[in-house]
Design a protein around this motif. Structure first.
Motif, mmCIF file in Angstrom:
data_model
loop_
_atom_site.group_PDB
_atom_site.id
_atom_site.type_symbol
_atom_site.label_atom_id
_atom_site.label_comp_id
_atom_site.label_asym_id
_atom_site.label_seq_id
_atom_site.Cartn_x
_atom_site.Cartn_y
_atom_site.Cartn_z
ATOM 1 N N PRO A 1 0.821 -1.213 0.000
ATOM 2 C CA PRO A 1 0.000 0.000 0.000
ATOM 3 C C PRO A 1 0.854 1.262 0.000
ATOM 4 O O PRO A 1 1.873 1.344 0.677
ATOM 5 N N GLY A 2 0.427 2.241 -0.789
ATOM 6 C CA GLY A 2 1.109 3.516 -0.806
ATOM 7 C C GLY A 2 2.353 3.567 -1.656
ATOM 8 O O GLY A 2 3.120 4.528 -1.577
ATOM 9 N N GLU B 1 8.733 -0.423 0.756
ATOM 10 C CA GLU B 1 10.059 0.169 0.621
ATOM 11 C C GLU B 1 10.360 1.207 1.697
ATOM 12 O O GLU B 1 11.452 1.762 1.736
ATOM 13 N N TYR B 2 9.381 1.483 2.562
ATOM 14 C CA TYR B 2 9.589 2.479 3.598
ATOM 15 C C TYR B 2 10.552 1.943 4.658
ATOM 16 O O TYR B 2 10.741 0.723 4.784
ATOM 17 N N PRO B 3 11.168 2.812 5.434
ATOM 18 C CA PRO B 3 12.200 2.367 6.381
ATOM 19 C C PRO B 3 11.705 1.265 7.315
ATOM 20 O O PRO B 3 10.691 1.419 8.003
ATOM 21 N N SER C 1 -8.141 4.020 3.631
ATOM 22 C CA SER C 1 -6.875 4.510 4.184
ATOM 23 C C SER C 1 -7.047 4.978 5.624
ATOM 24 O O SER C 1 -8.032 5.629 5.961
ATOM 25 N N PHE C 2 -6.078 4.622 6.455
ATOM 26 C CA PHE C 2 -5.970 5.143 7.815
ATOM 27 C C PHE C 2 -4.543 5.674 7.943
ATOM 28 O O PHE C 2 -3.595 4.902 8.108
ATOM 29 N N ARG D 1 1.340 4.040 5.591
ATOM 30 C CA ARG D 1 0.871 4.388 4.252
ATOM 31 C C ARG D 1 1.791 5.362 3.520
ATOM 32 O O ARG D 1 1.483 5.782 2.415
ATOM 33 N N SER D 2 2.919 5.755 4.146
ATOM 34 C CA SER D 2 3.832 6.698 3.510
ATOM 35 C C SER D 2 5.218 6.523 4.117
ATOM 36 O O SER D 2 5.366 5.903 5.180
ATOM 37 N N PRO D 3 6.264 7.073 3.470
ATOM 38 C CA PRO D 3 7.626 6.926 4.015
ATOM 39 C C PRO D 3 7.782 7.527 5.406
ATOM 40 O O PRO D 3 8.623 7.084 6.185
#
Length: 721
Positions: A43-44, A485-487, A589-590, A653-655
């Motif tokens: 997601p995201g 792919e986020y940390p 989305s949350f 949902r985001s980096p």
């Protein structure tokens, strides 16, 4: 091979996400080869643009149209935003298409709309002919006055034709017509097309534009779709073969000139089943018999022989399938009954054959179909002439068509005969329906994927790719998988070594105490809101009521969720209890504190039912030579793990985001690998499996507390466990 270097001109933002550029390149190359693509992305991670950008570039180069589709409303809105962003950078013609029911100004059904259109078109054409004939008559009158001998005879013929046309117009004006569609046909609507492509218009905007001007926006939209670049629609327009045929014609495209992009593609399987399954209720059969009572036709007796016997067979099958006291428990929702047999035809068919007393089933079904078509045409004509205010449909035609399918396809591989009952709210009577259930969805999807130029199927949970390819009938697709792919240091995924929450163990007081204490600890140390998913709404309610928490929300079956979701995300430190099989587990989305922690309690297998057993049996027969225990794996385990992974994807949902995912059941842990097919850890993709951290229930809140504290996530001092 088409040049793929320029597809990034359709990318509307400054820089792609990690892996997004590589995904676009691979999809571009696959489309150039005419190869389908399966893409899984967390997601995201920008899946939509990864597919849409190369698809639009390919369509521009090859004079094709891209159709992007979803069954999730929120995703439809996201598609509109992405399309608008693209249009600001690279001119495209795009429309967002919804069905007639959501755009009709008169609120009439499909058949009524079709009749209205035909009558309205006939009226407008007759009025045009009248105008042309009147002009011809005036010209001939001038010729008569000028002394041309042949003009008088010609004018007499024209006047006679005009008189006949006046009578026809008078009849048509007395019939049912659509003034909105009439305005489409009689006014200059060029302005609409200009307005339509100034931006990416939503169906709501088109409806408002047309309604304000007395036009039919739905028909204008259909006429404006020829050869455009992009269409956003729902699954219905592609998975229903008859609708798809019309849809491609409105696009003025052969299927080989269409690229399809399916979002949330893990849902195609169940959606395809719904489109292929047919039902017939006792009410329709009764309506057909009443219709035959009024039919003065020699074929009525044959039709009655078939339909009456089928109704008798349905009633007998329902009576036999209902257990002691079960009829009294039937409510207003359809309640499935299993009528299939392992060693012979189903109980409904046997009852039908026993009750039938005609001269030949196949021949009399054909006669019933012929009579049903004749009755339906009579209904059409009556509505068109204004003799009725609604366009009736022939119950005889519906019943005969279903019986023909039931007898002709009921034993086909992948078909499963079923019955169901419900209670009539008005009469309190329990009545039944027959259902020819389609267990194998590739009967619907394989033809679609074969005929279009290529397709991209994307979701956060498509793997294992080989299973999806088998189930949907995809031949050697390209496969792409991109993890989160986020940390990694900003997330934790815990597999809790708590009780294995089999249905038979859920009432155990010790089990409930362990689950409740663990959940209380999770909510207590979460710096934000907590989402908790259960195998059912009943389990969600059980723990919602058991936990004495200050701010909790309960999602209940059959209730709207958007208002509940909004109240929840507006709160701080709240917990929402819901079913994983509800509407909040995917496509919603949350972000950020809206949900910092997500918990999946148990392994949420679907309820074992005759329907699910039919799917398992069908998959065992179809794919048993490729893999052992195919029915269980394809029909139960993989869909369940996909649902679980979708629920876990509601957080992070985001980096910049961070959060915790919890799997509360020892079947997710390494210790469960000796539980055979019930140990599900190995069903997760490798990189997700590697992130699972086994933890004891009593240590979970300490692990979470340390994680959140290390990220400085608390306002003030961390809570005390």
């Amino acid at each position: 091979m088409a040049d793929t270097a320029g597809h990034e001109r359709f990318f509307p933002y400054d820089e792609p996400y990690p892996n997004q550029r590589g995904a676009m390149d691979r999809i571009a190359n696959s489309l150039a080869r005419g190869q389908d693509v399966l893409m899984e992305g967390a997601p995201g991670t920008g899946k939509t643009l990864s597919a849409l950008v190369p698809a639009l570039a390919h369509a521009r180069d090859e004079d094709r149209t891209v159709v992007i589709t979803t069954n999730v409303h929120q995703q439809m809105r996201q598609f509109v935003e992405d399309a608008r962003a693209i249009a600001r950078e690279e001119p495209i013609q795009a429309v967002v298409f919804k069905g007639k029911a959501s755009m009709c100004h008169l609120d009439v059904g499909y058949e009524e709309c079709r009749s209205l259109k035909e009558t309205t078109r006939s009226l407008v054409e007759a009025e045009r002919d009248r105008k042309e004939l009147a002009e011809r008559s005036d010209a001939l009158l001038d010729d008569v006055r000028a002394g041309e001998e042949e003009a008088a005879e010609a004018r007499t013929a024209v006047v006679d034709e005009l008189e006949g046309l006046e009578e026809e117009i008078e009849e048509l004006e007395a019939a049912n017509v659509c003034e909105h569609y009439r305005a489409n046909l009689t006014r200059n609507t060029d302005e609409f097309r200009e307005w339509l492509f100034e931006d990416v218009r939503t169906p709501e905007e088109i409806y408002a534009y047309a309604d304000e001007r007395g036009l039919c926006g739905y028909e204008l939209l259909k006429e404006g779709m020829e050869g455009i670049d992009l269409v956003v629609c729902n699954y219905h327009h592609l998975l229903d073969p008859s609708i798809r045929e019309h849809f491609f014609r409105w696009l003025d495209r052969d299927p080989s000139e269409v690229i399809t992009v399916f979002d949330e593609a893990h849902n195609i399987e169940s959606a395809a089943r719904e489109h292929a399954t047919r039902t017939l209720s006792a009410r329709t059969l009764e309506g057909a018999l009443a219709e035959l009572d009024d039919a003065d036709d020699s074929r009525a007796e044959s039709a009655r022989n078939v339909i009456e016997a089928f109704l008798t067979g349905l009633e007998r099958a329902v009576d036999d399938a209902l257990g002691f006291g079960e009829r009294e428990q039937v409510g207003e929702e359809w309640h499935d009954l299993d009528i299939a047999n392992d060693d012979r035809r189903d109980d409904l068919t046997l009852g039908f054959l026993d009750a039938y007393e005609g001269d030949g089933i196949d021949a009399e079904i054909d006669l019933a179909l012929q009579l049903g078509e004749a009755i339906d045409e009579a209904h059409e004509e009556a509505y068109r002439r204004g003799e009725t205010t609604t366009r009736k449909e022939s119950s005889t035609l519906q019943a005969a068509g279903f019986v023909a399918d039931w007898m002709g396809k009921g034993t086909d591989s992948g078909r499963h005969p079923m019955a169901a009952v419900r209670r009539d709210r008005g009469t309190d009577e329990v009545y039944g329906r027959a259902e020819l259930y389609t267990a194998i969805p590739r009967e619907v999807t394989e033809g679609l994927f074969d005929e279009v130029a290529a397709s991209v199927l994307m979701s956060a949970t498509l793997r294992p790719f080989d299973v999806l390819s088998d189930v949907l009938g995809l031949e050697s697709p390209a496969t792409l998988a991109y993890g989160l792919e986020y940390p990694e240091e900003r997330r934790r995924t815990y597999a809790v070594e708590g009780p294995a929450l089999f249905a038979s163990d859920r009432d155990d007081p010790k089990t409930q105490a362990t689950v409740a204490e663990t959940l209380a600890g999770v909510v207590g140390v979460t710096p934000g809101n907590t989402l908790v998913f259960f195998p059912s709404y009943a389990e969600a309610e059980r723990y919602h009521d058991r936990l004495s928490l200050s701010d909790t929300y309960l999602d209940e079956a059959g209730t709207p969720t958007e208002a509940l979701r909004q109240r929840f995300v507006d709160a701080d430190g709240a917990a929402l209890f819901t079913s994983l099989w509800g509407t909040l587990g995917e496509g919603v989305s949350f972000d950020g504190d809206d949900a910092r922690t997500v918990v999946v309690v148990g392994v949420p297998y679907p309820n074992l039912s005759a329907r699910l057993e039919a799917v398992q049996d069908a998959y065992d027969r179809e794919y048993g030579d490729r893999t052992s225990d195919a029915g269980w794996r394809y029909a139960v385990e993989i869909p369940t793990i996909r649902k679980t992974r979708q629920a876990l994807g509601r957080v992070i949902r985001s980096p910049e985001d961070f959060g915790v995912r919890v799997l509360l059941d020892k079947r997710y842990t390494r210790a469960a690998r000796d539980m055979g097919k019930y140990g599900v850890r190995d069903s997760f993709p490798p990189e997700e499996r590697d992130e699972l951290i086994d933890v004891a229930p009593e240590k979970l809140q300490f692990a979470m507390l340390n994680f959140y504290a290390d990220l400085d996530a608390y306002d003030g001092d961390p809570p005390t466990p």
